[in-house]
Every structure is written in C-alpha cells, then in structure tokens.
Design a protein around this motif. Structure first.
Motif, PDB file in Angstrom:
ATOM      1  N   VAL A  24       0.321  -8.315  19.119  1.00  0.00           N
ATOM      2  CA  VAL A  24       1.744  -7.534  18.921  1.00  0.00           C
ATOM      3  C   VAL A  24       2.142  -7.767  17.402  1.00  0.00           C
ATOM      4  N   LEU A  25       1.831  -8.696  16.864  1.00  0.00           N
ATOM      5  CA  LEU A  25       2.390  -8.836  15.335  1.00  0.00           C
ATOM      6  C   LEU A  25       1.734  -7.697  14.606  1.00  0.00           C
ATOM      7  N   GLN A  26       0.180  -7.519  14.613  1.00  0.00           N
ATOM      8  CA  GLN A  26      -0.523  -6.724  13.892  1.00  0.00           C
ATOM      9  C   GLN A  26      -0.065  -5.320  14.295  1.00  0.00           C
ATOM     10  N   LEU A  27       0.572  -5.167  15.496  1.00  0.00           N
ATOM     11  CA  LEU A  27       1.073  -3.772  15.895  1.00  0.00           C
ATOM     12  C   LEU A  27       2.445  -3.488  15.035  1.00  0.00           C
ATOM     13  N   VAL A  28       3.134  -4.445  14.997  1.00  0.00           N
ATOM     14  CA  VAL A  28       4.491  -4.431  14.473  1.00  0.00           C
ATOM     15  C   VAL A  28       4.475  -4.380  12.772  1.00  0.00           C
ATOM     16  N   ILE A  29       3.342  -5.192  12.205  1.00  0.00           N
ATOM     17  CA  ILE A  29       3.051  -4.540  10.797  1.00  0.00           C
ATOM     18  C   ILE A  29       2.601  -3.195  10.629  1.00  0.00           C
ATOM     19  N   LEU A  30       1.802  -2.762  11.595  1.00  0.00           N
ATOM     20  CA  LEU A  30       1.348  -1.330  11.330  1.00  0.00           C
ATOM     21  C   LEU A  30       2.550  -0.333  11.426  1.00  0.00           C
ATOM     22  N   ILE A  31       3.583  -0.543  12.462  1.00  0.00           N
ATOM     23  CA  ILE A  31       4.756   0.482  12.530  1.00  0.00           C
ATOM     24  C   ILE A  31       5.566   0.230  11.276  1.00  0.00           C
TER      25      ILE A  31
END
Length: 408
Positions: free
Chosen positions: A143-150
């Motif tokens: 989830v953290l990597q998804l948050v960074i992406l967004i």
C-alpha cells in the motif's frame, strides 16, 4: 535481469533508430516506447533498469529521454553500446528537422502536420498509460508504494517544475529508506566505492577520447570540404558548441522546463534567432519524433547552416549523456547496498507516478473530438490486451488522424 552480453551493436542501432523514428510526444513517450520494445517485446532489460535510469536522469542535467537511452546502451554493451544507441536515437529526428529547417528557410513557415499530430497524441497518451500500468503491476508490492505513486503523480500534475521533480524523488527516497530500511545494517564499503571509482575512470577514458576526436572532426570537416570556410566561421562553431554544451550541463528538468532559459540565451542574449523563429523551432521539435531538445538543430542551422546544426545537436545531447554514463557505472555497484535498495523501493513508485502524470499532461493538449477518443481507446486496447508493437500503432494513429480530422 543481468547485462545481456549477447546484445549486438547492430541490434542497438536498428532498435533505437526505429524508436527514434516513431517516438512523438516528449521524453516520457519516448521512454514508454523504449520500455515496450526492450522490456516487453525483446526482453533485453528488466523494468527496474528502466526505472533506475529514469531516477538517475531526472536528477542530472540535460535531456532526460536521451540520457536514459545512453544509460541503457551502456548497460547492454558498455561504451560502444552507449555511443551507438545515442547516435541511432538522434538520426531520424536530426534528419527530419534538418529537412524541415531547410524548407522553413525558403518559405518561412512550418509545414502542416496538424492532423497527423492530432492522431498521434491520443495514441502516445494511451501507450504511456499501458506502460505505467504494466510497470505498476510488476513493481507495486504494498500500500505504501501505491500511496507514493499516487502522490507523486498528483504533485507533478498540479505543480509542474524541475523543483517538484526533485522533491518527488527526494520524498520517494526518504520514504523508501524510512519504511524499507528498518533493521538494515549496512557494511562499510570503502573498498567497493574505491573499486567502482577505478572502474569508472577506466571506462570513462574511451568516452573522452571519442568526444575529443568527434569535436576535432566537426571543426575540421568544414575546412576540408569548404575552402571558403574562414577562421571566423570555425570560431562561430566553437561558440555554438560552448553555448549549447554549457546549457545542457547546467539546466535541469527536461525540455519543457528549460525552454524559457534557452530562449533567454539564444534570443535575448546572443540574438541568434528571432522570437518567432525560436517559437517555430520549438514547434518543429514537437511535431517531429524524438526529444524536444532537437530544436537546437534548427537554431544551429540558422546560425551556421549544416555545420552549425550538427555542432549544436552534438553539444546539447552528448555532454550530459557522457555524465549520465559516468554516473551509471557507479549506480550499478552502489545498488548492491541494502540501504540503496531500500531507497529505490521508494523511488520506483515515484517514477511510475510521474509516468502516469505525463499521460495526463499530453491528454490536456488533445483536441476533444470523438476521433481522439476512438484512437485513444483503440490504442489502449491494442497495447494492453493484444500487445501490438508501438512501431505500428503510432504511425497508424497519425494516418488515421489525417483521415478522420480531415473528413470530419
């Protein structure tokens, strides 16, 4: 994926020559085509190599896409591979804009490619999205990597500047270190750094030799083939070389960010071209494939004809690419560090978010027409589901654009 020792120089030349001929839409579009060809189709490199090259190129001066190509050529075949890849990616755009500049010098206008470009833009946006989605599927682990992406994508959409890019990269690196570097005990690596430095100095020397020979040939050829070439004209070529290489090594953020700085130097400072000619040069850089920095070819031609165009092109592309090659050798070794590995777990989703934002930026420039959406959806489907080669998709979309936008 390890360095592919079987990759031939012929493959690199022909592949990047083809990519250079079909890559409309700016640096992220070119990188997307590279990813489709080298990662998905030919399986020469892994996605992480592309992402690492973008990460490094984003914080170094010069044209980002060209620097990425230099990195990949070096990764696959060392110095020779880098030089062959750099020349190949530039040849189509250089040849085309040279021809257009010659026509411009006669008619004082930019040839009409409007409808072709209207068809290409939605295709490029669709291809960038398909590449970003594919990278996200392979590299997003939590989830953290998804948050960074967004967050990185939104930041670049709302605050487009080089400083935003730097903050995104720094933020991704810090988050990666904080969340993925916990408990990592880093071994002292002075021997590794010392070994890496020696290796890079040895690998860098051939590049310096090639660059010196290249500069000598560029300055010497006019005297060999044109007896009327004067010492003053050779000095003018030197001024062009110094000006464009100086800009390329001191300006950060890619083509669109540094356009105002180049305008200030070549229009206001040196009076090499008029404001209208500079605007037309940028327009040509956008309607031709390849990096927008190819506009330097137009400016060089206006100042000193063919030799000015050649010198300006070499000067604006090659010095930062050589810096990229030098730094990439360090990266290959430094990445063995577990701390650096943690940092890159935060950097990669940040880069993917930037790729998504590039599709949005291109989409803003598209004409809102039913044909635009037809091309966009069609290319997205063909690219994601059927894996159709972009070498066919982009030119075909341009031809469809000519047909649909001319008739309707």
């Amino acid at each position: 994926m390890e360095k592919d020792q079987e990759t031939s120089l012929k493959y690199l030349f022909l592949t990047f020559l083809k990519i250079g001929a079909i890559s409309w839409g700016g640096f992220m579009a070119l990188i997307s085509v590279v990813q489709k060809q080298l990662v998905e189709k030919d399986k020469k490199v892994a996605d992480e190599v592309i992402l690492d090259s973008i990460s490094l190129a984003s914080v170094l001066p010069g044209p980002v896409a060209f620097n990425v190509v230099a990195y990949l050529g070096f990764h696959l075949r060392g110095i020779k591979g880098a030089l062959v890849s750099m020349v190949a990616i530039l040849l189509p755009a250089f040849s085309l804009i040279l021809g257009l500049t010659y026509i411009y010098s006669i008619y004082e206008e930019v040839p009409a490619f409007t409808n072709f470009f209207l068809g290409v833009l939605p295709a490029v946006a669709a291809i960038i999205i398909s590449v970003a989605l594919n990278m996200a599927r392979k590299n997003m682990k939590d989830v953290l990597q998804l948050v960074i992406l967004i967050l990185s994508g939104l930041a670049l959409i709302f605050f487009r500047s080089f400083y935003t890019t730097v903050l995104i990269m720094a933020g991704g690196a810090i988050l990666g270190l904080l969340f993925y570097g916990k408990g990592v005990e880093e071994k002292a690596e002075p021997e590794l750094v010392q070994k890496t430095s020696k290796q890079n100095i040895r690998s860098f020397l051939p590049v310096v030799v090639v660059l010196i020979v290249l500069v000598g040939l560029v300055w010497g050829f006019p005297l060999l083939f044109h007896k009327e070439a004067t010492f003053t004209q050779v000095l003018l070529l030197r001024d062009i070389a110094m000006t464009f290489s100086g800009m390329s090594l001191t300006l950060f953020g890619g083509g669109y960010v540094i356009i105002p700085a180049i305008h200030e130097i070549v229009v206001e400072g040196l009076n090499w071209v008029t404001a209208k000619e500079f605007t037309d040069a940028i327009a040509m850089g956008q309607i031709t494939p390849g990096p927008i920095f190819i506009s330097a070819t137009f400016i060089g031609y206006k100042v000193a004809n063919f030799w000015g165009a050649l010198v300006a092109t070499i000067a604006i592309f090659f010095p930062p690419a050589i810096l990229m090659i030098f730094c990439s050798g360090f990266m290959d070794q430094i990445k063995q560090s577990r701390i650096i590995s943690a940092i890159f777990k935060g950097l990669r989703p940040a880069v993917i978010g930037m790729i998504f934002s590039a599709a949005y930026t291109i989409g803003k420039g598209m004409e809102m027409h039913w044909a635009t959406w037809l091309i966009f959806i069609g290319v997205l489907f063909l690219s994601i589901k059927l894996k159709v080669n972009v070498a066919y998709l982009i030119p075909l979309s341009g031809l469809i654009g000519i047909l649909l936008f001319s008739l309707f």
